[in-house]
Design a protein around this motif. Structure first.
Motif, mmCIF file in Angstrom:
data_model
loop_
_atom_site.group_PDB
_atom_site.id
_atom_site.type_symbol
_atom_site.label_atom_id
_atom_site.label_comp_id
_atom_site.label_asym_id
_atom_site.label_seq_id
_atom_site.Cartn_x
_atom_site.Cartn_y
_atom_site.Cartn_z
ATOM 1 N N VAL A 34 22.476 -28.263 7.203
ATOM 2 C CA VAL A 34 22.918 -29.302 8.138
ATOM 3 C C VAL A 34 23.161 -30.612 7.398
ATOM 4 N N THR A 51 17.036 -33.410 12.020
ATOM 5 C CA THR A 51 18.171 -32.737 12.648
ATOM 6 C C THR A 51 17.741 -31.748 13.722
ATOM 7 N N TRP A 52 16.451 -31.473 13.824
ATOM 8 C CA TRP A 52 15.930 -30.611 14.878
ATOM 9 C C TRP A 52 14.571 -31.132 15.308
ATOM 10 N N ASN A 58 15.597 -28.870 20.544
ATOM 11 C CA ASN A 58 17.037 -28.732 20.332
ATOM 12 C C ASN A 58 17.493 -29.489 19.095
ATOM 13 N N SER A 59 18.743 -29.317 18.799
ATOM 14 C CA SER A 59 19.335 -29.929 17.619
ATOM 15 C C SER A 59 19.821 -31.341 17.922
ATOM 16 N N VAL A 61 21.943 -32.810 15.786
ATOM 17 C CA VAL A 61 23.107 -32.944 14.915
ATOM 18 C C VAL A 61 24.292 -33.560 15.637
ATOM 19 N N HIS A 107 27.603 -22.783 13.943
ATOM 20 C CA HIS A 107 26.177 -22.478 13.898
ATOM 21 C C HIS A 107 25.995 -20.969 13.961
#
Length: 144
Positions: A34, A51-52, A58-59, A61, A107
């Motif tokens: 990522v 990033t998580w 959840n992400s 990003v 992803h």
């Protein structure tokens, strides 16, 4: 400050990515793949915390990309019949998107990669000769 290293993308662009995965005591996570995708979009690993998130499950990003001026749109229905990364690259090459300068954030299970509008892989920290990884999510990324 996070430990970083240099990575050469498939188009020759030199980017800065995380040297290793980063896990915090609170359960937050930063992944190498990522960070490579974000660095290709000129978002350096030291410009965001994680990033998580374990707390929200959840992400983060997409919100990171939006914060730095990128538009993120789902292309799930456009590529709904595509199951693998290899098939997705072929489908992207024949797909006409709304923006000329678009790339796709893909992803797969436990990994992320960036694919150009002509179907070439831009960033993949775990490349495959025959890529049969199952596609979970496809997002179109372009400047607002």
């Amino acid at each position: 400050m996070k430990a970083t290293r240099k990575y050469v993308a498939s188009d020759g662009k030199i980017i800065e990515i995380l040297a290793d995965h980063v896990r915090t005591d609170g359960g937050n996570f930063n992944g190498i793949c990522v960070s490579a995708c974000l660095s290709y979009l000129d978002i350096k690993p030291n410009q965001y915390k994680f990033t998580w998130s374990k707390r929200t499950g959840n992400s983060a990003v997409h919100s990171i990309m939006r914060r730095f001026g990128w538009c993120v749109r789902s292309r799930k229905t456009a590529f709904k019949k595509v199951k693998t990364v290899s098939a997705l690259k072929k489908a992207i090459a024949s797909y006409n998107d709304l923006s000329a300068d678009v790339c796709y954030y893909v992803h797969v299970n436990g990994h992320a990669l960036l694919i150009s509008a002509n179907g070439d892989v831009l960033v993949d920290t775990d490349p495959r000769q025959r890529d049969r990884r199952r596609v979970l999510c496809v997002k179109a990324i372009f400047r607002e």
